[in-house]
Write a protein that holds these residues in place. Structure first.
Motif, short mmCIF file in Angstrom:
data_model
loop_
_atom_site.label_atom_id
_atom_site.label_comp_id
_atom_site.label_asym_id
_atom_site.label_seq_id
_atom_site.Cartn_x
_atom_site.Cartn_y
_atom_site.Cartn_z
N LEU A 176 0.83 -1.20 0.00
CA LEU A 176 0.00 0.00 0.00
C LEU A 176 0.87 1.26 0.00
O LEU A 176 1.91 1.31 0.65
CB LEU A 176 -0.91 0.01 1.23
CG LEU A 176 -1.83 -1.20 1.39
CD1 LEU A 176 -2.62 -1.10 2.68
CD2 LEU A 176 -2.78 -1.32 0.20
N SER A 177 0.44 2.27 -0.72
CA SER A 177 1.21 3.50 -0.82
C SER A 177 1.37 4.17 0.53
O SER A 177 0.40 4.30 1.29
CB SER A 177 0.54 4.48 -1.78
OG SER A 177 1.20 5.73 -1.75
N PRO A 178 2.58 4.65 0.86
CA PRO A 178 2.77 5.36 2.14
C PRO A 178 2.24 6.79 2.12
O PRO A 178 2.19 7.44 3.16
CB PRO A 178 4.29 5.36 2.31
CG PRO A 178 4.82 5.31 0.92
CD PRO A 178 3.86 4.48 0.12
N VAL A 179 1.84 7.29 0.95
CA VAL A 179 1.25 8.62 0.88
C VAL A 179 -0.25 8.50 1.15
O VAL A 179 -0.95 7.79 0.43
CB VAL A 179 1.48 9.27 -0.50
CG1 VAL A 179 0.83 10.65 -0.55
CG2 VAL A 179 2.98 9.39 -0.79
N VAL A 180 -0.70 9.17 2.19
CA VAL A 180 -2.11 9.12 2.56
C VAL A 180 -2.62 10.53 2.76
O VAL A 180 -1.84 11.49 2.84
CB VAL A 180 -2.33 8.29 3.85
CG1 VAL A 180 -1.90 6.84 3.65
CG2 VAL A 180 -1.58 8.90 5.03
#
Length: 511
Positions: A176-180
């Motif tokens: 999962l992308s670490p940018v949230v």
């Protein structure tokens, strides 16, 4: 999720979105299972009736895929996709963004990260040093110690918890992308506006709306909303913090969530059909206002049993465990788990019964659940006796080759690289009149000195009796984990830190 720096508090109730959950798909699959009599779809394909069944099966699968695909578009980067469906396959979503694609050097107005552009504003504080870590995905590098820990946990859950169709009950998402969004990282977890854990001093913000996740809990709401009832989420998380051998601005967490329907929770209990999950009651130290005591006791028992089995699997039989009551904003009651390892009690994870507000807002109003969170570095340092968290980022073959083993559960005791001598330098300065944060200085030192800095300690704090100006004196311990440093190279780094502190933090040097 929960092993953390900083507690949080609750905010007002969420309005549950008007949407259905996976019940329709589960019912369809149950009908198909009964009609197929356990046989494979290939045998049914020979008849028109079998073809109709296959079409119904395909529609159910498509329905489920569309739910997960909807999640993947909103919560994952374009380069990370959820593959498969959480019921029919041993589906570990492991595709990660390669590090050479992760980030471009930020310009004055834009940060480009994982193929997307983020305009900077007054909240932007992520540094090039931190951006260079995005996409490294140490937890997915084969034979890395963090990968070994992740695989041990994953293997345990796959083998111990089997779903109705003989496939693993828990889905695993480790790409999962670490940018949230800030909403994902805080609001969805009931952390109120203005809470201390949201401060710029403690987090890495791309701008006011986006950030590098501070915990894998940032994905809880989205995964539940996509229809999942049991999952593990693994990834790198980012926090501004002190500098020592157990803290690093990037580390790795694993999140676990399990939801239960009334039938699932009480089916093995005598006269279980007489029990309910919910009531209109009062919040106490032992339960939430909407939960029945019977439901909470069973969920808590299941949670502690699952985690005790997990830690026994990792650390061996005869492990002593104890539970400490604590507080987290998205669970109640909440606990920290401690294990007695080599004669010392060590905290290894946090967990609890999920706040029903969170579960309801994600569309699972008919379910109750638990969640836990653990740090991969924490477990690896204990299990393998690794003394310094910086070593996880080492590319030295003398470190990495120690973890190339034929089986993920093989016992390993780290053999230290020779202990190189430290070089110690102090730095003193008067603080600016404006807001100053120690984490700003730690981040600056880390950006310039990188992994050459082993530890930074606030040695002295002095207030001038007349001017009331405040002075800080920090001791910086330089030590390379793989070679001996020279005083000349440390002098250059230390001087650069002094100059940058004056220029960027507005301090007045006492050098």
């Amino acid at each position: 999720m929960l092993p953390a720096q900083g507690g949080s508090s609750r905010r007002g109730p969420f309005s549950p979105p008007a949407r259905g959950r996976a019940g329709a798909g589960a019912a369809t699959r149950a009908r198909l299972s009964a009609r197929l009599g356990g046989g494979g779809p290939g045998r049914a394909a020979a008849t028109a009736h079998g073809a109709a069944i296959l079409r119904e099966f395909a529609m159910a699968m498509l329905w489920k895929f569309m739910r997960v695909a909807k999640y993947s578009k909103t919560a994952l980067s374009q380069e990370v996709k959820v593959r498969g469906t959480p019921v029919y396959s041993r589906h570990s979503s492991s595709r990660s963004v390669p590090s050479d694609f992760a980030a471009n050097t930020p310009s004055s107005n834009i940060v480009e990260l994982l193929g997307k552009a983020y305009p900077q504003d007054d909240y932007s504080n992520v540094t090039e040093k931190i951006l260079s870590k995005v996409g490294k995905n140490l937890h997915n590098k084969k034979h890395h110690p963090l990968w070994l820990i992740k695989e041990q946990v994953k293997d345990h859950f796959y083998k111990q918890y089997i779903g109705r169709f003989g496939t693993p009950l828990f889905s695993v998402y480790d790409g999962l992308s670490p940018v949230v969004t800030v909403q994902q990282n805080f609001d969805s977890l009931l952390i109120p506006q203005g809470h201390a854990s949201r401060k710029k001093e403690d987090n890495y913000y791309l701008n006011r709306d986006h950030m590098l996740r501070a915990h894998t809990s940032a994905h809880q709401w989205d995964l539940i909303h996509s229809g999942l009832d049991a999952f593990l989420a693994v990834g790198d998380v980012y926090r501004r913090d002190t500098i020592d051998n157990t803290h690093y601005p990037v580390f790795h967490q694993m999140e676990g969530v399990r939801l239960f329907s009334c039938h699932e929770l009480f089916c093995s209990v005598k006269d279980g059909e007489d029990f309910q999950l919910f009531e209109q009651g009062h919040r106490t130290a032992h339960k939430q206002e909407s939960h029945t005591m019977e439901a909470v006791r069973l969920v808590e028992f299941n949670l502690k049993q699952v985690l005790t089995k997990l830690m026994t699997h990792i650390f061996g039989d005869g492990l002593q465990v104890r539970w400490v009551d604590c507080y987290f904003p998205f669970t109640h009651p909440s606990f920290e788990m401690e294990i007695n390892f080599q004669g010392e009690w060590l905290e290894v994870l946090g967990c609890g019964v999920m706040e029903q507000q969170l579960v309801n807002s994600a569309g699972a109003q008919d379910k109750i659940g638990w969640a836990f969170g653990l740090g991969l570095e924490r477990l690896a340092m204990i299990l393998y006796d690794i003394p310094d968290i910086r070593l996880f980022w080492s590319e030295d073959e003398r470190f990495l080759k120690q973890f190339i083993v034929p089986h993920i559960c093989q016992k390993i005791k780290f053999q230290p690289l020779s202990k190189y001598p430290p070089l110690i330098n102090d730095i003193s300065f008067w603080l600016p009149s404006e807001t100053y944060s120690k984490n700003d200085f730690y981040d600056l030192a880390r950006t310039i000195g990188g992994d050459l800095i082993e530890k930074v300690v606030l040695l002295d704090e002095f207030t001038h009796p007349k001017t009331k100006k405040v002075s800080h004196c920090y001791r910086i311990i330089y030590r390379h984990p793989e070679r001996t440093l020279t005083q000349d190279e440390v002098h250059d780094i230390h001087q650069a830190i002094e100059e940058s502190a004056v220029r960027e933090l507005g301090v007045e040097g006492r050098f």
